[in-house]
Design an enzyme around this catalytic site. Structure first.
Site, PDB file in Angstrom:
ATOM      1  N   LYS A 290     -75.930 -43.367 -24.726  1.00  0.00           N
ATOM      2  CA  LYS A 290     -75.458 -42.095 -23.887  1.00  0.00           C
ATOM      3  C   LYS A 290     -74.331 -42.502 -22.863  1.00  0.00           C
ATOM      4  O   LYS A 290     -74.184 -43.499 -22.263  1.00  0.00           O
ATOM      5  CB  LYS A 290     -76.735 -41.689 -23.118  1.00  0.00           C
ATOM      6  CG  LYS A 290     -77.742 -41.096 -23.870  1.00  0.00           C
ATOM      7  CD  LYS A 290     -77.576 -39.592 -24.133  1.00  0.00           C
ATOM      8  CE  LYS A 290     -78.091 -38.737 -23.172  1.00  0.00           C
ATOM      9  NZ  LYS A 290     -78.100 -37.281 -23.497  1.00  0.00           N
TER      10      LYS A 290
ATOM     11  N   GLU B  18     -71.776 -32.246 -13.967  1.00  0.00           N
ATOM     12  CA  GLU B  18     -72.822 -31.372 -13.873  1.00  0.00           C
ATOM     13  C   GLU B  18     -73.276 -31.240 -12.370  1.00  0.00           C
ATOM     14  O   GLU B  18     -73.742 -30.524 -11.805  1.00  0.00           O
ATOM     15  CB  GLU B  18     -73.985 -32.265 -14.545  1.00  0.00           C
ATOM     16  CG  GLU B  18     -73.944 -32.005 -15.734  1.00  0.00           C
ATOM     17  CD  GLU B  18     -74.754 -33.253 -16.644  1.00  0.00           C
ATOM     18  OE1 GLU B  18     -75.957 -33.475 -16.174  1.00  0.00           O
ATOM     19  OE2 GLU B  18     -74.432 -33.609 -17.644  1.00  0.00           O
TER      20      GLU B  18
ATOM     21  N   SER C 269     -77.731 -43.941 -19.695  1.00  0.00           N
ATOM     22  CA  SER C 269     -78.985 -43.454 -19.355  1.00  0.00           C
ATOM     23  C   SER C 269     -79.808 -44.929 -19.452  1.00  0.00           C
ATOM     24  O   SER C 269     -79.555 -45.656 -19.795  1.00  0.00           O
ATOM     25  CB  SER C 269     -79.460 -42.607 -20.791  1.00  0.00           C
ATOM     26  OG  SER C 269     -80.781 -42.810 -21.109  1.00  0.00           O
TER      27      SER C 269
ATOM     28  N   HIS D 182     -66.614 -14.803 -25.684  1.00  0.00           N
ATOM     29  CA  HIS D 182     -68.026 -14.792 -25.981  1.00  0.00           C
ATOM     30  C   HIS D 182     -68.472 -16.144 -26.468  1.00  0.00           C
ATOM     31  O   HIS D 182     -69.555 -16.444 -27.349  1.00  0.00           O
ATOM     32  CB  HIS D 182     -68.454 -13.729 -27.091  1.00  0.00           C
ATOM     33  CG  HIS D 182     -68.178 -12.360 -26.751  1.00  0.00           C
ATOM     34  ND1 HIS D 182     -68.743 -11.423 -26.073  1.00  0.00           N
ATOM     35  CD2 HIS D 182     -66.916 -11.936 -27.196  1.00  0.00           C
ATOM     36  CE1 HIS D 182     -68.013 -10.330 -25.863  1.00  0.00           C
ATOM     37  NE2 HIS D 182     -66.992 -10.521 -26.564  1.00  0.00           N
TER      38      HIS D 182
END
Ligand code: ARG
Length: 458
Positions: free
Chosen positions: A283, A290, A277, A156
């Site tokens: 970043k 992704e 970024s 979980h």
């Protein structure tokens, strides 16, 4: 427009119809397989006395020269031809004259395209398998190096029990090992040769279909000519196996994205596999992970699309089936690209072992072991569960771990606890005592790693 079937027509095809119908823009991808199939076909025709040996030799020479010229870029495949089959036959006739016109004897584009697609899929299965194997080698290395790297195991997405990094990565090893099994299974089931099925009902020529099958590396000839030209099960099976590979990659990517976040800091993706970024200078984004996760949808889409295309098709060949190609090619290329990139990312990723271990320590991942301690001293498990639950509550109030409670505090809740509780719930004990096959204990993990090594050497 160069077509193979002008004879019974009195009018030119409308240009839009021609464009809509043509497949050359994508089926040129299997020119190599088309030529290979044609060479086997004429070799069989000559053996059967349907073509002369001279005709066969001329055709094979012509086909080889087309193959070489396309490969070297000397001969361009253009939209002047309807499909790759027309392109090869027209060029062959230009090169070798009348013998070229005999290439298509005892064959239809229906069994020809069925063959080409099978050859292509079979070749690609081998390549995909190689990519998965390279990924397994990368995972194996991580496992070997991290038999003692403790980390929290989750259920979980809540810390559950301590495991090791080798154990966690080993779960993915199993998934990708099954993927290889699926690919091998599809390959062996699909390995029958459709050539000789003709348009749908075989031919009256005395073809030796078993011979053609052997020449092309198939186990045998297909047993029903109608099925031969209308079967795309193997495409659906492949897309399903590819979808499963992507699902596995996507789950792995999801974990890497989490692990790479500031909140976890379990891994550091290499600079070469990260992006920045345009506005936020701090970043370093896990774009590759992704994108792999994102491309999973695209491969699932191909599977759904192919199932839907096939669902209403009466026997035997129908033009709907031409739709199999673009989406299959795209899915294959996507999956091969994703596995290769993922492997590079996984192999260069840094694991922050101290963060992993610290995280395993401060999430009560040893609570089950504290309960097991009581059980080993005669307390029924349900009572033990309740006692440790109260201890956890006390720790939460005090902001400490189970390891930091004093023996007095333990004894206040249950007199069964003795000094050896600390050893029983240490991270080392929690992991190393789990020694049944499949568990994270390093001794048993070593056996698994050894089995994996033997498997990879096969
Ligand atoms: N381009 C077709 C396909 O991909 C080849 C077979 C064409 N056969 C036919 N009878 N039109 O399916």
């Amino acid at each position: 427009m160069a077509q193979l079937w002008g004879g019974r027509f009195t009018k030119e095809t409308d240009q839009l119809v021609y464009n809509f119908n043509a497949s050359i823009s994508f089926d040129q991808k299997f020119y190599e397989q088309d030529i290979r199939g044609s060479k086997a076909h004429v070799t069989m025709l000559a053996k059967q006395g349907i073509l002369t040996m001279e005709e066969k030799d001329a055709i094979i020479k012509g086909l080889d020269s087309i193959w070489e010229d396309v490969k070297s870029g000397k001969l361009e495949i253009t939209s002047e031809y309807e499909d790759i089959h027309s392109f090869v036959e027209a060029n062959l006739t230009q090169r070798v004259g009348d013998a070229g016109k005999k290439l298509h004897t005892g064959r239809s584009r229906n069994d020809q395209v069925a063959l080409d697609m099978k050859l292509y899929v079979r070749d690609e299965i081998d390549e995909i398998d190689e990519e998965v194997k390279k990924l397994l080698f990368a995972l194996q290395k991580i496992m070997e190096e991290n038999l003692y790297t403790y980390m929290p195991g989750f259920t979980h997405l809540q810390k559950a029990q301590p495991v090791t990094l080798a154990h966690h990565i080993g779960a993915y090893f199993e998934m990708f090992r099954r993927d290889r099994g699926r690919l091998a299974d599809i390959r062996s089931r699909m390995n029958t040769c459709p050539l000789g099925a003709g348009a749908l009902a075989g031919t009256t020529y005395p073809l030796d279909r078993e011979y053609t099958a052997k020449l092309l590396g198939f186990d045998e000839a297909t047993r029903n000519s109608m099925d031969s030209v209308s079967d795309r099960d193997y495409v659906i099976e492949l897309l399903s196996a590819l979808s499963t590979i992507m699902m596995h990659l996507s789950r792995f990517c999801e974990e890497i994205i989490l692990w790479n976040s500031n909140e976890y800091r379990f891994v550091e993706i290499d600079d070469a596999y990260s992006t920045g970024s345009s506005i936020m200078p701090q970043k370093k984004n896990p774009d590759i992970a992704e994108l792999v996760r994102g491309k999973t949808g695209r491969v699932y889409g191909a599977l759904m699309s192919m199932l839907t295309t096939m669902k209403g098709i009466p026997l035997a060949y129908n033009k709907d089936m031409q739709e199999d190609k673009e989406l299959t090619f795209d899915a294959i290329d996507t999956v091969k690209g994703c596995i290769a990139l993922f492997t590079g990312m996984a192999a260069t990723m840094q694991f922050r072992k101290d963060n992993m271990e610290a995280s395993a320590k401060n999430g009560f991942t040893n609570a089950t072991d504290a309960a097991d301690y009581l059980v080993n001293h005669g307390v029924p498990f349900r009572d033990a569960h309740g006692i440790v639950g109260r201890l956890v509550l006390l720790c939460i109030e005090k902001g400490i771990a189970l390891d930091d409670l004093s023996l007095e505090e333990y004894k206040e809740i249950s007199p069964v606890f003795e000094e050896d509780i600390y050893d029983a719930i240490s991270m080392k004990t929690c992991v190393e005592k789990r020694m049944t096959i499949g568990a994270p204990g390093p001794d048993v993990m070593k056996q698994v790693v050894e089995l994996n090594r033997k498997y990879l050497e096969q």
